[in-house]
Design a protein around this motif. Structure first.
Motif, PDB file in Angstrom:
ATOM      1  N   GLY A 153      -0.116  19.840  32.725  1.00  0.00           N
ATOM      2  CA  GLY A 153       1.119  19.953  31.946  1.00  0.00           C
ATOM      3  C   GLY A 153       2.165  20.896  32.482  1.00  0.00           C
ATOM      4  O   GLY A 153       3.090  21.275  31.767  1.00  0.00           O
ATOM      5  N   LYS A 208       5.978  23.629  39.349  1.00  0.00           N
ATOM      6  CA  LYS A 208       5.172  23.714  40.572  1.00  0.00           C
ATOM      7  C   LYS A 208       5.706  24.715  41.599  1.00  0.00           C
ATOM      8  O   LYS A 208       4.948  25.269  42.371  1.00  0.00           O
ATOM      9  N   ILE A 243      -0.011  18.202  43.118  1.00  0.00           N
ATOM     10  CA  ILE A 243       1.069  17.817  42.196  1.00  0.00           C
ATOM     11  C   ILE A 243       0.474  17.061  41.003  1.00  0.00           C
ATOM     12  O   ILE A 243       0.800  17.312  39.842  1.00  0.00           O
ATOM     13  N   ARG A 244      -0.470  16.162  41.316  1.00  0.00           N
ATOM     14  CA  ARG A 244      -1.098  15.363  40.250  1.00  0.00           C
ATOM     15  C   ARG A 244      -1.842  16.270  39.273  1.00  0.00           C
ATOM     16  O   ARG A 244      -1.729  16.135  38.067  1.00  0.00           O
ATOM     17  N   LEU A 271      -1.306  19.488  38.698  1.00  0.00           N
ATOM     18  CA  LEU A 271      -0.364  20.303  37.918  1.00  0.00           C
ATOM     19  C   LEU A 271       0.264  19.462  36.805  1.00  0.00           C
ATOM     20  O   LEU A 271       0.498  19.957  35.693  1.00  0.00           O
ATOM     21  N   GLU A 272       0.509  18.197  37.123  1.00  0.00           N
ATOM     22  CA  GLU A 272       1.047  17.319  36.071  1.00  0.00           C
ATOM     23  C   GLU A 272       0.003  17.103  34.982  1.00  0.00           C
ATOM     24  O   GLU A 272       0.298  17.121  33.786  1.00  0.00           O
ATOM     25  N   THR A 273      -1.254  16.957  35.418  1.00  0.00           N
ATOM     26  CA  THR A 273      -2.340  16.745  34.441  1.00  0.00           C
ATOM     27  C   THR A 273      -2.452  17.950  33.498  1.00  0.00           C
ATOM     28  O   THR A 273      -2.681  17.787  32.308  1.00  0.00           O
ATOM     29  N   GLN A 295       0.710  29.348  31.014  1.00  0.00           N
ATOM     30  CA  GLN A 295       1.026  28.507  32.184  1.00  0.00           C
ATOM     31  C   GLN A 295       0.207  28.939  33.404  1.00  0.00           C
ATOM     32  O   GLN A 295      -0.288  28.107  34.163  1.00  0.00           O
ATOM     33  N   GLY A 315       3.758  20.324  35.712  1.00  0.00           N
ATOM     34  CA  GLY A 315       4.281  19.704  36.935  1.00  0.00           C
ATOM     35  C   GLY A 315       5.687  20.193  37.252  1.00  0.00           C
ATOM     36  O   GLY A 315       6.073  20.307  38.417  1.00  0.00           O
ATOM     37  N   ASP A 316       6.449  20.475  36.198  1.00  0.00           N
ATOM     38  CA  ASP A 316       7.839  20.911  36.414  1.00  0.00           C
ATOM     39  C   ASP A 316       7.928  22.383  36.884  1.00  0.00           C
ATOM     40  O   ASP A 316       8.983  22.851  37.271  1.00  0.00           O
TER      41      ASP A 316
END
Lengths: 229, 407
Positions: free
Chosen positions: A132, A137, A125-126, A128-130, A148, A134-135
Motif C-alpha cells: 500500500g 517508493k 515496485i509490486r 510496495l504496491e501490495t 509506512q 507504491g506512491d
C-alpha cells in the motif's frame, strides 16, 4: 510438516557477574504457513527466542533446525547467507537503511541475492504496491511515517521470498490505525502466499489475530494454544 | 558494487558537515605538505643552482686529478677537447680554469694561497665575481693583475696598486714566480676563499705555472642547457675524450651543499611527519565516529543477509571518497598557487636579502613544481587516510549485531 524445530534450547548470558538464564529448555515446532505469536511479560525470553529462531544468536545448549539444517553447524558466513535466503525480518524500530529509498530498501535484499536489476525492481515496485505504499517508493525512511516504514520493512522481508518472517514487536511504535493496517497486511500475506509469520509481542491486537499463541515465562513455554481464526 | 558505492556516498552526505570537515582536514594537510615541500625543494634547487654556477654541471679533468689535486695532473687544452665539447649541442658554455698552490708575499708577510686562473668575462657571467669587489676593480685583459680576498689582503697588509709576489712550484717541477699588481679586493661568503684565493687571468696563470707551452688547464667547467641531460652529455663526452680524461658531475663537487640539503630535508620531513600525524588523527577520528554512528545500520545489514566483507567495502569506499574529494580539492586549490609562486617567487627584503646576496643567491623564496612532489605528497595523504579504514575492518570482524541493536 514443521519448518522450524527447536529442541531443548537453553540460552545463558554471561556478560554480567551473575549469569542470566534467558531460555531454559525450550521445545517448539512451527509449521509452514503458521501465524504464531510468542507472548510473555518483559524479560520472559521472547526476543531471545526470536533471535535464535532468526539465526541472529545461537543457543548455549540445544538445537535449532530449519527444515533439516541445524543452525549450530553453520559458520558465521554461512549463517548470514542462510538468513539472506530463508528468513525475513520485521523489527520493532523498522530498521530500514536510512540512506536508501523505500524502493531501494526493498530491492537491496534481492540485490544481495543477485536477482537481476530489472526483475528485482519490478518485484520491489509490486511489493510496495501490495503493502500500500507504491506512491512512496522514492521516499527515504525519514520521509515516511512509522506505519509506512513498517510496511516497507514487511515488503523488504517478503522480497527475499523467505521460508518464514520474524517480527519482533512490529506494532510497538505504531498507532491503532497503522497497527490494524499492518496486521491486516501480514494476515493477508499469510493467507495468500502461506508465508509463515512468527511474532514476539505484548500487543493484544496482534494476539487477537494470531492462530497460535505460545506463552513463555522465565525462559520456559508455559502454554501453546491454537486459536480458531 | 554499485549499490555499495551508493550507500557509501549517501552515508557520507547524510552528515554533510562532518564529511566536509574531514575532507577539509585532508585538503589542509595536502595543501600544507605541498606548500612546504615545494618551498623546500625550490630553495634546494636555488642552492644547487648557485653552486652549479660556480663549478658547472660537469667538470673535465685529467684522469685522477679529482682524487689528487696536484698541478702535475694538469693537462694541455687541445683541438680534440674543443671539438668534443663543441660537438655536443647541449653544452651551453665551457669555462676553462687553472688552479695551483703558491706562496704569496708582500713586505714581511707570506702566506700559502690558491691561485685560480680564470677567464674574467666568462667567470663574471656565471659567478658575478665582479659584483663581489669591495675595493678596486675587476680583472681586465692585462696579464699582471690579480684579485685577492679581503682576509688575505688584511693578512698581507696589501692594498690596491701594491705588488704581490707569488712563488711556487710549477708544472713538472719547475719553479714559478711572478710579481702582480693588486687590481681588486673581493669579499665572498666563504671565509676560506677570502683568506686563500688569488684570482688572475687564465693566460697569466698558465704562463706562471708553465711558460714553455700554452693551454695548461686543471679543469674545464661545463654548463648545460638542460640539466636533465647531464648523464647523456657525460656519457657522450666520456666516449669522445677517452680514458685520459675524467668527467665528474656537480654532485661530486658540491658534496657540502648536498650534505646540508640532506640535513635540512630530514628536518623538513620531521615537520611533515608531525603534519601527517595530525591529519591522520583527524581522518581517523572521523572514521571512528562514522563507524560508531552506523553500528545499528551495520547490524541491520548483516541481520538481513549482507556479508561483513561487503560492509567493510562500504566503509573503505566512504574513506576513499572523502580522501579523493579532499585530495582533488586540495590540488585544485594549491596547484595554481604553487605555479604562480614558481613563476613569481616571493622577493626577500632586509637582512635576509643581504645574506642571500652574500652567498651569490638571488634574494627570493622560490617554489618548485616538480611532479614527484605532487605525486609523493598525494600518495602519502591517500595511504594515511586509507590506513584509517583498518579500524572499521577490525571492528566489523568482531562486530556483535545484537549488541549493536541494543545501542
Amino acid at each position: 510438516m514443521s519448518i522450524i524445530e527447536i529442541k531443548n534450547v537453553f540460552k545463558t548470558y554471561n556478560e554480567t557477574s551473575v549469569p542470566v538464564h534467558a531460555l531454559n529448555g525450550i521445545n517448539l515446532k512451527i509449521g509452514k504457513g503458521e501465524f504464531t505469536a510468542i507472548v510473555g511479560p518483559s524479560g520472559s525470553g521472547k526476543t531471545t527466542l526470536l533471535n535464535i529462531i532468526g539465526g541472529l544468536d545461537l543457543p548455549s545448549k540445544g538445537d535449532v533446525f530449519i527444515e533439516d539444517v541445524n543452525l549450530k553447524n553453520l559458520s558465521s558466513r554461512q549463517l548470514i547467507d542462510f538468513r539472506l535466503h530463508n528468513i525475513g525480518f520485521v523489527f520493532q524500530a523498522y530498521n530500514l537503511i536510512p540512506v536508501l529509498t523505500a524502493l531501494e530498501n526493498t530491492e537491496f535484499i534481492m540485490e544481495l541475492q543477485q536477482v537481476p536489476k530489472k526483475e528485482r525492481e519490478q518485484k520491489a515496485i509490486r511489493l510496495l504496491e501490495t503493502v500500500g505504499i507504491g506512491d512512496k517508493k522514492d521516499h527515504k525512511p525519514g520521509q515516511l511515517s512509522g506505519g509506512q516504514q513498517q510496511r516497507v520493512a514487511v515488503a523488504r522481508a517478503l522480497a527475499s521470498q523467505p521460508k518464514y518472517i520474524i517480527a519482533d514487536e512490529p506494532t510497538a511504535n505504531l498507532d491503532s490505525k497503522a497497527t490494524e493496517e499492518l496486521l491486516d497486511l501480514m494476515r493477508n500475506m499469510n493467507k495468500q502466499y502461506h508465508t509463515t509469520f512468527i511474532f514476539a509481542t505484548h500487543d493484544q491486537r496482534v494476539m487477537d489475530r494470531a492462530r497460535r499463541i505460545v506463552t513463555i515465562d522465565d525462559g520456559k513455554i508455559i502454554s501453546d494454544e491454537q486459536t480458531e481464526k | 558494487m554499485k549499490s555499495l558505492v551508493k550507500i557509501a556516498w549517501r552515508s557520507l552526505w547524510r552528515n554533510r558537515r562532518r564529511t566536509i570537515l574531514t575532507a577539509a582536514a585532508v585538503v589542509l594537510a595536502l595543501v600544507l605538505a605541498l606548500f612546504m615541500r615545494s618551498m623546500q625543494f625550490g630553495s634546494y634547487d636555488q642552492m644547487i643552482q648557485a653552486g652549479v654556477n660556480q663549478v658547472g654541471y660537469l667538470q673535465v679533468h685529467d684522469t685522477g686529478y679529482w682524487e689528487n689535486q696536484s698541478i702535475d695532473r694538469a693537462f694541455f687544452y687541445n683541438k680534440n677537447i674543443g671539438e668534443a665539447i663543441k660537438k655536443i649541442p647541449e653544452i651551453q658554455m665551457a669555462i676553462p680554469k687553472l688552479e695551483t698552490f703558491s706562496l704569496a708575499s708582500y713586505g714581511k708577510q707570506t702566506k700559502g694561497v690558491l691561485i685560480s686562473g680564470i677567464n674574467p668575462v666568462l667567470q663574471n657571467k656565471k659567478t658575478h665575481l665582479g659584483k663581489k669587489i669591495v675595493k678596486g676593480s675587476y680583472l681586465s685583459n692585462k696579464q699582471n693583475e690579480v684579485l685577492v680576498g679581503d682576509n688575505l689582503a688584511r693578512y698581507l697588509h696589501i692594498s690596491i696598486g701594491d705588488s704581490l709576489v707569488l712563488l711556487g712550484q710549477g708544472y713538472r717541477g719547475i719553479t714559478s714566480y711572478g710579481i702582480y699588481t693588486v687590481k681588486g679586493i673581493f669579499h665572498l661568503p666563504s671565509t676560506e676563499i677570502n683568506s686563500q684565493v688569488v684570482y688572475m687571468n687564465l693566460t697569466a696563470a698558465q704562463y706562471f705555472v708553465y711558460p714553455y707551452q700554452k693551454g695548461l688547464l686543471t679543469g674545464i667547467s661545463l654548463y648545460l642547457k638542460d640539466p636533465l641531460k647531464l648523464q647523456e652529455v657525460k656519457q657522450q663526452l666520456s666516449v669522445s675524450l677517452g680514458k685520459h680524461y675524467e668527467i665528474i658531475s656537480w654532485k661530486k663537487v658540491l658534496t657540502d651543499i648536498l650534505q646540508s640539503i640532506k640535513v635540512d630535508n630530514i628536518s623538513g620531513q620531521v615537520m611533515l611527519l608531525i603534519l601527517y600525524i595530525i591529519a591522520a588523527f583527524g581522518i581517523f577520528s572521523t572514521t571512528l565516529m562514522m563507524t560508531m554512528e552506523k553500528r545499528k545500520q551495520y547490524a541491520i545489514m548483516i541481520s538481513i543477509g549482507m556479508q561483513r566483507s561487503r560492509l567493510v567495502w562500504v566503509s573503505i569506499l566512504e574513506t576513499i571518497i572523502i580522501t579523493i574529494t579532499g585530495i582533488l580539492a586540495g590540488l585544485i586549490i594549491v596547484t595554481p598557487i604553487l605555479f604562480y609562486l614558481h613563476a613569481n617567487p616571493i622577493p626577500l627584503t632586509g637582512e635576509m636579502s643581504k645574506v642571500y646576496e652574500q652567498f651569490n643567491i638571488e634574494p627570493i623564496l622560490p617554489f618548485a613544481v616538480k611532479a614527484h612532489i605532487f605525486i609523493s605528497q598525494t600518495l602519502i595523504i591517500f595511504v594515511l587516510s586509507t590506513l584509517s579504514t583498518l579500524y572499521p575492518i577490525i571492528y566489523l570482524s568482531r562486530f556483535n549485531i545484537l549488541k549493536a541493536f541494543r545501542h
